[in-house]
Design a protein around this motif. Structure first.
Motif, PDB file in Angstrom:
ATOM      1  N   MET A  57       1.064  -1.146  -0.087  1.00  8.58           N
ATOM      2  CA  MET A  57       0.016  -0.059   0.019  1.00  8.58           C
ATOM      3  C   MET A  57       0.923   1.236   0.185  1.00  8.58           C
ATOM      4  N   ILE A  58       1.999   1.113   0.694  1.00  8.45           N
ATOM      5  CA  ILE A  58       2.860   2.288   0.620  1.00  8.45           C
ATOM      6  C   ILE A  58       3.391   2.622  -0.790  1.00  8.45           C
ATOM      7  N   GLY A  59       3.801   1.415  -1.346  1.00  6.79           N
ATOM      8  CA  GLY A  59       4.184   1.500  -2.773  1.00  6.79           C
ATOM      9  C   GLY A  59       3.112   2.122  -3.868  1.00  6.79           C
ATOM     10  N   ALA A  60       1.810   1.610  -3.425  1.00  6.01           N
ATOM     11  CA  ALA A  60       0.878   2.152  -4.364  1.00  6.01           C
ATOM     12  C   ALA A  60       0.344   3.429  -4.295  1.00  6.01           C
ATOM     13  N   LEU A  61       0.583   4.101  -2.868  1.00  5.60           N
ATOM     14  CA  LEU A  61       0.448   5.354  -2.584  1.00  5.60           C
ATOM     15  C   LEU A  61       1.436   6.260  -3.332  1.00  5.60           C
ATOM     16  N   ILE A  62       2.695   5.866  -2.995  1.00  2.00           N
ATOM     17  CA  ILE A  62       3.839   6.616  -3.706  1.00  2.00           C
ATOM     18  C   ILE A  62       3.683   6.701  -5.193  1.00  2.00           C
ATOM     19  N   HIS A  81       9.739   2.915 -13.622  1.00  2.00           N
ATOM     20  CA  HIS A  81      10.630   2.538 -12.608  1.00  2.00           C
ATOM     21  C   HIS A  81      10.360   3.182 -11.388  1.00  2.00           C
ATOM     22  N   PHE A  82      10.452   2.485  -9.911  1.00  2.00           N
ATOM     23  CA  PHE A  82      10.414   3.588  -8.801  1.00  2.00           C
ATOM     24  C   PHE A  82      10.897   2.446  -7.677  1.00  2.00           C
ATOM     25  N   SER A  83      11.355   3.159  -6.861  1.00  2.00           N
ATOM     26  CA  SER A  83      12.131   2.487  -5.406  1.00  2.00           C
ATOM     27  C   SER A  83      11.380   3.190  -4.334  1.00  2.00           C
ATOM     28  N   VAL A  84      11.228   2.149  -3.091  1.00  2.00           N
ATOM     29  CA  VAL A  84      10.671   2.992  -2.141  1.00  2.00           C
ATOM     30  C   VAL A  84      11.591   2.720  -0.841  1.00  2.00           C
ATOM     31  N   ASN A  85      12.166   3.614  -0.018  1.00  2.00           N
ATOM     32  CA  ASN A  85      12.885   3.350   1.231  1.00  2.00           C
ATOM     33  C   ASN A  85      12.091   3.585   2.460  1.00  2.00           C
ATOM     34  N   CYS A  86      11.984   2.570   3.212  1.00  2.00           N
ATOM     35  CA  CYS A  86      10.932   2.934   4.594  1.00  2.00           C
ATOM     36  C   CYS A  86      11.800   2.967   5.492  1.00  2.00           C
ATOM     37  N   LEU A  87      11.437   4.190   6.112  1.00  2.00           N
ATOM     38  CA  LEU A  87      12.375   4.565   7.421  1.00  2.00           C
ATOM     39  C   LEU A  87      11.811   4.247   8.702  1.00  2.00           C
ATOM     40  N   ALA A  88      10.595   3.912   8.805  1.00  2.00           N
ATOM     41  CA  ALA A  88       9.893   3.373  10.104  1.00  2.00           C
ATOM     42  C   ALA A  88       8.370   3.024   9.391  1.00  2.00           C
ATOM     43  N   PRO A  89       7.812   2.006  10.552  1.00  2.00           N
ATOM     44  CA  PRO A  89       6.665   1.473  10.303  1.00  2.00           C
ATOM     45  C   PRO A  89       5.610   2.539  10.157  1.00  2.00           C
ATOM     46  N   THR A 111      10.285  12.056 -10.908  1.00  2.00           N
ATOM     47  CA  THR A 111       9.307  12.438  -9.745  1.00  2.00           C
ATOM     48  C   THR A 111       9.824  12.049  -8.506  1.00  2.00           C
ATOM     49  N   ALA A 112       9.318  12.505  -7.393  1.00  2.00           N
ATOM     50  CA  ALA A 112       9.629  12.054  -5.979  1.00  2.00           C
ATOM     51  C   ALA A 112       8.364  12.277  -5.124  1.00  2.00           C
ATOM     52  N   ALA A 113       8.444  11.534  -4.032  1.00  2.00           N
ATOM     53  CA  ALA A 113       7.078  11.658  -3.033  1.00  2.00           C
ATOM     54  C   ALA A 113       7.472  11.283  -1.759  1.00  2.00           C
ATOM     55  N   ASP A 114       6.955  11.683  -0.886  1.00  2.00           N
ATOM     56  CA  ASP A 114       7.169  11.357   0.708  1.00  2.00           C
ATOM     57  C   ASP A 114       5.928  11.137   1.183  1.00  2.00           C
ATOM     58  N   LEU A 115       5.863   9.890   2.010  1.00  2.00           N
ATOM     59  CA  LEU A 115       4.605   9.669   2.628  1.00  2.00           C
ATOM     60  C   LEU A 115       4.666  10.032   4.257  1.00  2.00           C
ATOM     61  N   PHE A 116       3.482  10.371   4.480  1.00  2.00           N
ATOM     62  CA  PHE A 116       3.438  10.798   6.130  1.00  2.00           C
ATOM     63  C   PHE A 116       2.288  10.014   6.455  1.00  2.00           C
ATOM     64  N   ALA A 117       2.356   9.706   7.804  1.00  2.00           N
ATOM     65  CA  ALA A 117       1.272   8.955   8.355  1.00  2.00           C
ATOM     66  C   ALA A 117       0.533  10.158   9.603  1.00  2.00           C
ATOM     67  N   LEU A 118      -0.678  10.202   9.607  1.00  2.00           N
ATOM     68  CA  LEU A 118      -1.545  11.339  10.202  1.00  2.00           C
ATOM     69  C   LEU A 118      -1.691  10.633  11.605  1.00  2.00           C
ATOM     70  N   ARG A 119      -1.345  11.256  12.787  1.00  2.00           N
ATOM     71  CA  ARG A 119      -1.518  10.729  14.046  1.00  2.00           C
ATOM     72  C   ARG A 119      -2.511  11.850  14.836  1.00  2.00           C
ATOM     73  N   GLU A 120      -3.214  11.473  15.568  1.00  7.01           N
ATOM     74  CA  GLU A 120      -3.820  12.406  16.798  1.00  7.01           C
ATOM     75  C   GLU A 120      -2.691  12.937  17.607  1.00  7.01           C
TER      76      GLU A 120
END
Length: 144
Positions: A57-62, A81-89, A111-120
């Motif tokens: 899902m992370i890859g799909a979002l990116i 082509h795309f690659s993903v580096n996961c820094l944390a769960p 292109t480039a992308a960043d993924l963020f998790a939203l928390r309360e």
């Protein structure tokens, strides 16, 4: 697509045309030409065995965020082509991928992308708001 509203409408329509995106709950927000934001709410079916967001899902979002950013400057594209580096769960109530065009050429769009998790967040007041009546108790958060 010179107008942001036209571009956003085109991206929303493109997103809606993909069954995977609809099922995953992807939502598009256009930031500008070459920059988009894609969000997805947490769902239990997006989890891997330990309860974190699945790397698929992370890859799909990116991939989708990058593709939509490229679409905003070059029209329809396919990933080469795309690659993903996961820094944390990935843990959160929702996730946001921000895609941007790094460089658009005639044959490839980088292109480039960043993924963020939203928390309360829970905030605790440490002083009275401006204009509030002063209380007799003094607040002192310093620890000895």
């Amino acid at each position: 697509m010179a107008d942001i509203t036209e571009m956003q409408a085109a991206l929303v329509a493109l997103n809606a045309s993909a069954a995977f995106n609809r099922r995953a709950g992807f939502e598009v927000r256009c930031l500008g030409a070459g920059e988009i934001e894609l969000s997805m709410p947490w769902r239990d079916e997006h989890a891997q065995y330990a309860g974190f967001l699945h790397a698929g899902m992370i890859g799909a979002l990116i991939d989708t965020a990058c593709g939509f950013a490229a679409f905003s400057v070059a029209g329809r594209v396919l990933a080469s082509h795309f690659s993903v580096n996961c820094l944390a769960p990935a843990i959160g109530s929702a996730f946001v991928a921000r895609g941007r065009v790094v460089q658009a050429g005639r044959r490839q769009v980088f292109t480039a992308a960043d993924l963020f998790a939203l928390r309360e967040a829970i905030l605790v007041p440490v002083e009275a708001p401006p204009g509030a009546a002063a209380t007799s108790a003094s607040i002192d958060n310093r620890r000895p």
